[in-house]
Design an enzyme around this catalytic site. Structure first.
Site, short mmCIF file in Angstrom:
data_model
loop_
_atom_site.label_atom_id
_atom_site.label_comp_id
_atom_site.label_asym_id
_atom_site.label_seq_id
_atom_site.Cartn_x
_atom_site.Cartn_y
_atom_site.Cartn_z
N SER A 232 -13.27 -4.32 0.66
CA SER A 232 -14.10 -3.51 -0.26
C SER A 232 -15.58 -3.83 -0.08
O SER A 232 -16.30 -4.10 -1.04
CB SER A 232 -13.67 -3.73 -1.72
N GLY B 94 -23.31 5.11 -4.09
CA GLY B 94 -24.21 5.81 -5.00
C GLY B 94 -23.58 7.02 -5.66
O GLY B 94 -24.23 7.69 -6.47
N LYS B 95 -22.32 7.30 -5.37
CA LYS B 95 -21.69 8.53 -5.89
C LYS B 95 -21.51 8.51 -7.40
O LYS B 95 -21.34 9.55 -8.03
CB LYS B 95 -20.35 8.76 -5.21
N GLY C 290 -16.36 1.51 -3.46
CA GLY C 290 -16.95 2.84 -3.35
C GLY C 290 -18.18 3.05 -4.20
O GLY C 290 -18.92 4.04 -4.01
N LEU D 53 -17.89 -1.96 0.36
CA LEU D 53 -18.73 -0.98 -0.33
C LEU D 53 -18.53 -1.02 -1.84
O LEU D 53 -18.77 -0.03 -2.54
CB LEU D 53 -18.46 0.43 0.21
N TYR E 122 0.84 -1.19 0.00
CA TYR E 122 0.00 0.00 0.00
C TYR E 122 0.88 1.26 0.00
O TYR E 122 1.66 1.48 0.94
CB TYR E 122 -0.92 0.03 1.22
N LEU F 219 -21.00 1.40 -4.24
CA LEU F 219 -22.27 1.21 -3.53
C LEU F 219 -22.66 2.42 -2.67
O LEU F 219 -23.73 2.44 -2.08
CB LEU F 219 -22.20 -0.05 -2.66
#
Length: 322
Positions: free
Chosen positions: A206, A215-216, A211, A208, A53, A213
């Protein structure tokens, strides 16, 4: 925050885990410190990082925060190895020397003499799995890690490691870390039955859907989002298809009906899976993390959970792999 047992081990972790993939890249040390403080104050304990990372910068930031923001004994620290940088790019190296050398470097960056959980980050097609398992066993017996596991491996590799690890020493396969969300349910076919049979804990990364999910991305590609960034656009892009869009729409509809945010609904769905020991959320900002923490008090009504199960079922088109 609820603490769950990891498989049949004595290791317990918080239901929500703090992912740090963006630390040192999109998240600076100040925001990382605020995230860690908020997370621990909410009862969180599991902090997940990796040598790969931000080329080690994520671990370095965590190392500066341990003791300054929270005590080392207040967190369950997990790092991963097996992916290293070379002049020609990143390569998978789960050899004995690769794993042990990577972990020693991680421990130096983290400023600790051990991690609580060490995971082999990816399968290495060039190293016999027996050698990888031997290295994992040595990592435990040498005291570098309390527990070991696999990340992004198949069901058969998981079963092989679980059988081999205790054969010649005091070690066991404590956990597997795999991608799992409403957008990625393929593990339910084989990995989930495997870990349930083996008594191994499952950490969902992950949760979400990279990212999506939240909704962005429903109407556009926000300029400040991961999907628009040079280094993470390819990570998000696989979930910007029609199948994902229909699932996101269902999540947003459910969220509107419940008076909650879409990310709370999506995260609650993962947290309610009985085989999940911990679900990771990698927030870029402290505000995003606080939104995720707000999902902890949400119990999805049965009808909502069933509807989400149906719209994201494995009968639909296969989603990207791990």
């Amino acid at each position: 925050m609820e603490q769950r047992r990891v498989g049949r081990t004595g290791l317990h972790v918080s239901l929500l885990g703090l992912g740090t993939m963006s630390w040192g890249l999109d998240t600076d040390a100040q925001d990382a410190g605020e995230q860690l403080r908020d997370f621990c104050e909410a009862g969180g304990t599991f902090v997940d990082t990796a040598a790969s990372y931000s080329s080690g910068a994520s671990e370095e930031i965590i190392g500066t925060l341990l003791g300054a923001v929270v005590g080392r004994d207040e967190v369950v620290l997990c790092t991963k190895g097996g992916i290293r940088a070379t002049p020609s790019g990143r390569v998978v190296d789960a050899s004995r020397g690769g794993l042990i050398g990577s972990l020693d470097a991680s421990l130096k960056r983290l400023g600790t003499d051990h991690v609580d959980l060490y995971l082999v980050q990816a399968p290495d097609p060039h190293t016999p799995l027996e050698e990888t398992v031997s290295a994992m066993r040595h990592i435990v017996t040498s005291g570098r890690a309390r527990y070991v596991g696999l990340s992004n491996h198949t069901a058969w590799q998981t079963g092989f490691a679980a059988a081999m690890l205790p054969a010649h020493g005091d070690a066991e396969l404590a956990a597997v870390e795999v991608e799992h969300s409403l957008l990625e349910r393929a593990i339910e076919r084989d990995v989930v039955p495997a870990v349930e049979a083996l008594g191994t804990g499952l950490v969902a990364w992950s949760a979400l859907g990279r990212g999506v999910l939240t909704g962005k991305y429903r109407r556009s590609l926000p300029a400040d989002s991961r999907g628009a960034s040079r280094h993470l656009a390819g990570f998000v892009e696989p979930y910007l298809d029609d199948r994902a869009s229909s699932i996101v729409d269902a999540v947003c509809t459910a969220a509107h009906g419940l008076g909650r945010a879409p990310l709370e609904v999506a995260l609650a769905w993962v947290l309610e899976r009985p085989y999940v020991a911990c679900a990771l959320v990698g927030a870029r900002t402290p505000a995003q993390l606080r939104e995720a923490l707000s999902a902890l008090d949400l119990d999805l009504p049965h009808a909502v959970a069933t509807a989400l199960d149906d719209v994201s079922s494995l009968d639909s088109e296969a989603s990207p792999g791990t």
